[in-house]
Enzyme design. Structure first.
Site, mmCIF file in Angstrom:
data_model
loop_
_atom_site.group_PDB
_atom_site.id
_atom_site.type_symbol
_atom_site.label_atom_id
_atom_site.label_comp_id
_atom_site.label_asym_id
_atom_site.label_seq_id
_atom_site.Cartn_x
_atom_site.Cartn_y
_atom_site.Cartn_z
ATOM 1 N N CYS A 76 0.089 94.587 18.341
ATOM 2 C CA CYS A 76 0.973 93.991 19.340
ATOM 3 C C CYS A 76 1.347 92.558 18.951
ATOM 4 O O CYS A 76 0.645 91.924 18.166
ATOM 5 C CB CYS A 76 0.285 93.942 20.709
ATOM 6 S SG CYS A 76 -0.279 95.537 21.306
ATOM 7 N N ASP A 77 2.415 92.089 19.558
ATOM 8 C CA ASP A 77 2.802 90.687 19.407
ATOM 9 C C ASP A 77 3.498 90.255 20.695
ATOM 10 O O ASP A 77 4.282 91.023 21.256
ATOM 11 C CB ASP A 77 3.742 90.497 18.218
ATOM 12 C CG ASP A 77 3.953 89.025 17.909
ATOM 13 O OD1 ASP A 77 3.046 88.418 17.309
ATOM 14 O OD2 ASP A 77 4.989 88.477 18.308
ATOM 15 N N THR A 78 3.197 89.056 21.151
ATOM 16 C CA THR A 78 3.781 88.554 22.395
ATOM 17 C C THR A 78 4.407 87.190 22.170
ATOM 18 O O THR A 78 3.854 86.355 21.455
ATOM 19 C CB THR A 78 2.697 88.456 23.498
ATOM 20 O OG1 THR A 78 2.146 89.754 23.713
ATOM 21 C CG2 THR A 78 3.281 87.957 24.809
ATOM 22 N N GLY A 113 5.910 93.095 21.966
ATOM 23 C CA GLY A 113 6.250 94.182 21.056
ATOM 24 C C GLY A 113 4.986 94.919 20.658
ATOM 25 O O GLY A 113 3.885 94.358 20.690
#
Length: 195
Positions: A76-78, A113
């Site tokens: 994930c990426d934020t 994402g």
């Protein structure tokens, strides 16, 4: 939401995020954490594209360094978008104060994402939630910074801790703000996976 633990009874979380791990475990998923390092530089300005691209890059990095794995792998990426600017993790307390001061009494967007290797396929996506902050003022921001929740947190706060008290309203999936768009992932996994 689909029963997450039925869909994914166990997975590898290629992230050091304590919040993502706790969120998955609260749903009954057995989580094995395996942090992966990869280059997070980019020239993108669209936060939705950036977060999905970085999540997929993290997954590719994990697959390169761990060629043997059998259970699903999630990356994930934020990132936060505020008035056209992308805001990531603060480098220090002063930057954290500046970030929270921007959000004071305002709305910002949280983009998360994700990329998931599941049943021999890669699924990915990105989700958006809108977060409106209360009117805080510098003293309340300084007091919050004492919790040190800002460290390693995009936008300098964590929703699942004392940061919850900074928030007036959330529009969208709360899990997206924590960094893991559960509703979107469940929707995709709950659908037939055959192409």
């Amino acid at each position: 939401m689909a029963d997450f633990a039925t869909l994914l009874p166990s997975l590898i979380l290629a992230s050091g995020s304590v919040a993502r791990k706790a969120l998955l475990e609260s749903l009954g998923v057995a989580v094995k954490v395996c942090k992966t390092g990869c280059d997070e530089t980019h020239d993108e300005t669209d936060p939705a594209r950036v977060t999905e691209m970085l999540a997929k890059r993290k997954l590719a990095s994990f697959q390169d360094t761990h060629p043997l794995y059998e259970i699903p792998v999630l990356c994930c990426d934020t990132m936060i978008s505020f008035q056209g600017s992308l805001i990531g993790k603060p480098k220090n307390r002063q930057e954290a104060f500046s970030q929270l001061s921007l959000f004071d009494g305002n709305m910002h967007e949280v983009h998360s994402g994700w990329a998931l290797w599941y049943q021999e396929k890669v699924f990915s996506g990105t989700d958006l939630a809108e977060v409106s902050f209360k009117n805080l003022g510098p003293d309340r921001i300084a007091s919050y910074l004492e919790t040190e929740e800002w460290k390693g947190a995009a936008g300098s706060y964590r929703l699942q801790g004392a940061g919850r008290n900074l928030v007036e309203k959330i529009v969208g999936d709360e899990a997206t703000v924590i960094g893991l768009p559960l509703l979107q992932i469940s929707e995709i996994l709950g659908a037939p996976l055959s192409v």
